[in-house]
Design an enzyme around this catalytic site. Structure first.
Site, PDB file in Angstrom:
ATOM      1  N   ASP A   7       0.809  -1.041   0.025  1.00  0.00           N
ATOM      2  CA  ASP A   7       0.057  -0.086   0.024  1.00  0.00           C
ATOM      3  C   ASP A   7       0.852   1.085  -0.036  1.00  0.00           C
ATOM      4  O   ASP A   7       2.022   0.953  -0.106  1.00  0.00           O
ATOM      5  CB  ASP A   7      -1.040  -0.120   1.083  1.00  0.00           C
ATOM      6  CG  ASP A   7      -0.435   0.423   2.503  1.00  0.00           C
ATOM      7  OD1 ASP A   7       0.950   0.466   2.694  1.00  0.00           O
ATOM      8  OD2 ASP A   7      -1.157   0.339   3.452  1.00  0.00           O
ATOM      9  N   CYS A  64       3.172  -2.973   4.000  1.00  0.00           N
ATOM     10  CA  CYS A  64       2.238  -1.522   4.320  1.00  0.00           C
ATOM     11  C   CYS A  64       3.163  -0.888   5.290  1.00  0.00           C
ATOM     12  O   CYS A  64       4.444  -1.228   5.526  1.00  0.00           O
ATOM     13  CB  CYS A  64       0.824  -2.054   4.991  1.00  0.00           C
ATOM     14  SG  CYS A  64       0.683  -2.897   6.431  1.00  0.00           S
ATOM     15  N   GLY A  65       2.463  -0.080   5.957  1.00  0.00           N
ATOM     16  CA  GLY A  65       3.263   0.934   7.014  1.00  0.00           C
ATOM     17  C   GLY A  65       3.952  -0.103   8.065  1.00  0.00           C
ATOM     18  O   GLY A  65       5.028   0.161   8.242  1.00  0.00           O
ATOM     19  N   THR A  66       3.208  -0.886   8.764  1.00  0.00           N
ATOM     20  CA  THR A  66       3.601  -1.535   9.857  1.00  0.00           C
ATOM     21  C   THR A  66       3.938  -3.123   9.448  1.00  0.00           C
ATOM     22  O   THR A  66       4.578  -3.838  10.179  1.00  0.00           O
ATOM     23  CB  THR A  66       2.678  -1.624  11.105  1.00  0.00           C
ATOM     24  OG1 THR A  66       1.465  -2.201  10.605  1.00  0.00           O
ATOM     25  CG2 THR A  66       2.556  -0.226  11.471  1.00  0.00           C
ATOM     26  N   GLY A  67       3.244  -3.643   8.352  1.00  0.00           N
ATOM     27  CA  GLY A  67       3.080  -5.046   7.959  1.00  0.00           C
ATOM     28  C   GLY A  67       2.093  -5.859   8.788  1.00  0.00           C
ATOM     29  O   GLY A  67       1.908  -6.829   8.296  1.00  0.00           O
ATOM     30  N   ILE A  68       1.274  -5.154   9.560  1.00  0.00           N
ATOM     31  CA  ILE A  68       0.582  -5.759  10.497  1.00  0.00           C
ATOM     32  C   ILE A  68      -0.994  -6.098   9.621  1.00  0.00           C
ATOM     33  O   ILE A  68      -1.468  -7.183   9.434  1.00  0.00           O
ATOM     34  CB  ILE A  68       0.307  -5.115  11.842  1.00  0.00           C
ATOM     35  CG1 ILE A  68       1.500  -4.878  12.581  1.00  0.00           C
ATOM     36  CG2 ILE A  68      -0.937  -5.863  12.477  1.00  0.00           C
ATOM     37  CD1 ILE A  68       1.271  -4.126  13.912  1.00  0.00           C
ATOM     38  N   GLY A  69      -1.580  -4.952   9.280  1.00  0.00           N
ATOM     39  CA  GLY A  69      -2.719  -4.893   8.449  1.00  0.00           C
ATOM     40  C   GLY A  69      -2.628  -5.867   7.318  1.00  0.00           C
ATOM     41  O   GLY A  69      -3.585  -6.690   7.297  1.00  0.00           O
ATOM     42  N   HIS A  97       9.613 -23.882   9.700  1.00  0.00           N
ATOM     43  CA  HIS A  97       8.615 -24.511  10.460  1.00  0.00           C
ATOM     44  C   HIS A  97       7.411 -24.276  10.030  1.00  0.00           C
ATOM     45  O   HIS A  97       6.342 -25.142  10.093  1.00  0.00           O
ATOM     46  CB  HIS A  97       8.617 -23.899  11.929  1.00  0.00           C
ATOM     47  CG  HIS A  97       9.946 -24.169  12.647  1.00  0.00           C
ATOM     48  ND1 HIS A  97      10.411 -23.920  13.900  1.00  0.00           N
ATOM     49  CD2 HIS A  97      11.329 -25.008  12.164  1.00  0.00           C
ATOM     50  CE1 HIS A  97      11.547 -24.181  14.200  1.00  0.00           C
ATOM     51  NE2 HIS A  97      11.999 -24.936  13.309  1.00  0.00           N
ATOM     52  N   ASN A  98       6.946 -23.190   9.362  1.00  0.00           N
ATOM     53  CA  ASN A  98       5.311 -23.028   9.069  1.00  0.00           C
ATOM     54  C   ASN A  98       5.196 -23.002   7.622  1.00  0.00           C
ATOM     55  O   ASN A  98       4.148 -22.857   6.952  1.00  0.00           O
ATOM     56  CB  ASN A  98       5.083 -21.556   9.489  1.00  0.00           C
ATOM     57  CG  ASN A  98       5.507 -21.047  10.984  1.00  0.00           C
ATOM     58  OD1 ASN A  98       6.161 -20.387  11.284  1.00  0.00           O
ATOM     59  ND2 ASN A  98       4.723 -21.900  11.859  1.00  0.00           N
ATOM     60  N   HIS A 133       6.039 -30.383  11.780  1.00  0.00           N
ATOM     61  CA  HIS A 133       5.748 -28.998  11.186  1.00  0.00           C
ATOM     62  C   HIS A 133       4.556 -29.242  10.302  1.00  0.00           C
ATOM     63  O   HIS A 133       3.732 -28.835  10.178  1.00  0.00           O
ATOM     64  CB  HIS A 133       6.882 -28.373  10.661  1.00  0.00           C
ATOM     65  CG  HIS A 133       7.852 -28.345  11.538  1.00  0.00           C
ATOM     66  ND1 HIS A 133       7.762 -27.411  12.745  1.00  0.00           N
ATOM     67  CD2 HIS A 133       9.281 -28.613  11.517  1.00  0.00           C
ATOM     68  CE1 HIS A 133       8.795 -27.402  13.466  1.00  0.00           C
ATOM     69  NE2 HIS A 133       9.743 -28.131  12.719  1.00  0.00           N
TER      70      HIS A 133
END
Length: 141
Positions: A7, A64-69, A97-98, A133
């Protein structure tokens, strides 16, 4: 092939990462955004997620700005495992692992030097394939 998108808050960092991908001759598809004009991050998360689930790209990078959203939005898409990483250890562990298939970064919180090292680690680490895993990943579905 890597799907990449951002974004407005991640636009500048995306340009740095694209320069890195070009220098390393790593193939990518840019799904936007293409300027610092305000946009809605869920749209770009969906574009990258669909590119992966439809088999057009193997992995994705979202910013994005924080990567969270943008990571929350990506994780709403079936078969997408997006991980917000702020360090190389996390980037390596989430691949091992993921089997994360999308890396999320925060353009306003992670500098370009560190971000490139995180991208390099994420793209350069294979899933371990260990039974424990695999079992845990299947439990996510």
């Amino acid at each position: 092939m890597i799907a990449i998108a951002c974004d407005h808050g991640g636009y500048e960092l995306k340009q740095e990462i694209i320069s890195y991908l070009n220098a390393k001759e790593i193939g990518y598809e840019d799904y936007g955004c293409y300027s610092k004009a305000s946009v809605d991050y869920p749209y770009y998360a969906k574009e990258v997620g669909q590119a992966i689930t439809q088999g057009k790209c193997e992995k994705g990078i979202l910013i994005c700005g924080t990567g969270i959203g943008i990571s929350i939005a990506a994780n709403k898409i079936p078969d997408i495992r997006a991980a917000l990483c702020t360090d190389c250890f996390s980037a390596e562990a989430t691949r091992l692992h993921n089997n994360a298939n999308v890396l999320a970064l925060g353009g306003r919180v992670t500098g370009p030097g560190l971000a490139i090292k995180i991208v390099e680690t994420f793209l350069g680490t294979d899933f371990s394939g260990e039974e424990r895993h695999l079992k845990r990943i299947q439990m996510l579905d």
